[in-house]
Design a protein around this motif. Structure first.
Motif, PDB file in Angstrom:
ATOM      1  N   VAL A  32      33.264 -49.010  -8.044  1.00 13.12           N
ATOM      2  CA  VAL A  32      34.552 -48.343  -7.816  1.00 13.12           C
ATOM      3  C   VAL A  32      34.551 -46.908  -8.349  1.00 13.12           C
ATOM      4  O   VAL A  32      34.889 -45.975  -7.617  1.00 13.12           O
ATOM      5  N   PRO A  33      34.159 -46.657  -9.595  1.00 12.52           N
ATOM      6  CA  PRO A  33      34.130 -45.258 -10.058  1.00 12.52           C
ATOM      7  C   PRO A  33      33.111 -44.401  -9.298  1.00 12.52           C
ATOM      8  O   PRO A  33      33.366 -43.234  -9.014  1.00 12.52           O
ATOM      9  N   LEU A  34      31.963 -44.985  -8.967  1.00 12.19           N
ATOM     10  CA  LEU A  34      30.959 -44.246  -8.214  1.00 12.19           C
ATOM     11  C   LEU A  34      31.495 -43.867  -6.825  1.00 12.19           C
ATOM     12  O   LEU A  34      31.344 -42.726  -6.385  1.00 12.19           O
ATOM     13  N   TRP A  36      34.647 -43.570  -5.993  1.00  8.13           N
ATOM     14  CA  TRP A  36      35.709 -42.582  -6.203  1.00  8.13           C
ATOM     15  C   TRP A  36      35.097 -41.192  -6.418  1.00  8.13           C
ATOM     16  O   TRP A  36      35.550 -40.209  -5.824  1.00  8.13           O
ATOM     17  N   PHE A  37      34.060 -41.100  -7.247  1.00  2.00           N
ATOM     18  CA  PHE A  37      33.412 -39.817  -7.532  1.00  2.00           C
ATOM     19  C   PHE A  37      32.818 -39.205  -6.259  1.00  2.00           C
ATOM     20  O   PHE A  37      33.031 -38.018  -5.969  1.00  2.00           O
ATOM     21  N   ARG A  40      35.514 -38.005  -3.835  1.00  2.00           N
ATOM     22  CA  ARG A  40      36.161 -36.767  -4.313  1.00  2.00           C
ATOM     23  C   ARG A  40      35.287 -35.549  -4.004  1.00  2.00           C
ATOM     24  O   ARG A  40      35.797 -34.492  -3.648  1.00  2.00           O
TER      25      ARG A  40
END
Length: 169
Positions: A32-34, A36-37, A40
């Protein structure tokens, strides 16, 4: 008949289930963070390109921009936007020069040069029709290498141009 308690029978399966569930949660927590990054970064470049399209719509060609990406399509779009800005700006400059220039020969040479440069050509020639002689004469030329080829009126060349481009008198 052999009876085995249910929890003893399913112990190994329950351990595998817990191990799989923990592994799935860890993958999701990492993904999820990967995601999102990365999204972006891609969205940031697309936002820059959107802002540049809006600037072009406002005829603002001074705003510099740079697209930093490893995605070929976005990089290509950024390069195309930069080239489009330059071409439109050049045409506006040509329009301004055309309206200010009073010497027809200078004007014609400028138009040929700028049109050849904008089209990315290696050279260009403008022929003007001479009605009394029913022929075409070279009026202006531009070559990217700076050469000054001597162009003369030629009936054979005139006939070829007339047949190719449908010029009639």
């Amino acid at each position: 008949m052999v009876a085995v308690p249910r929890n003893e029978l399913l112990t190994k399966a329950n351990d595998m289930l817990m191990h799989g569930a923990l592994l799935t949660i860890l993958v999701i927590l990492f993904a999820v963070p990967l995601t999102w990054f990365v999204s972006r970064k891609v969205a940031g470049n697309l936002r820059v390109l959107t802002d540049q399209a809006a600037a072009i719509r406002r005829f603002d060609f001074k705003t510099p921009f740079e697209v930093r990406t490893h995605i070929d399509e976005i990089h290509g779009l950024g390069r195309a936007m930069t080239q489009m800005k330059g071409t439109i700006q050049k045409f506006l400059e040509i329009g301004t020069a055309l309206s200010a220039e009073r010497d027809f020969d200078v004007l014609l040479k400028r138009v040929v040069k700028e049109a050849s440069d904008a089209a990315g050509g290696v050279g260009a020639v403008v022929y003007l029709a001479e009605e009394e002689q029913q022929s075409l004469r070279p009026a202006a030329q531009h070559w990217a290498n700076g050469a000054e080829a001597l162009l003369t009126r030629s009936e054979e060349h005139t006939s070829e141009l007339q047949s190719r481009f449908g010029i009639s008198y």
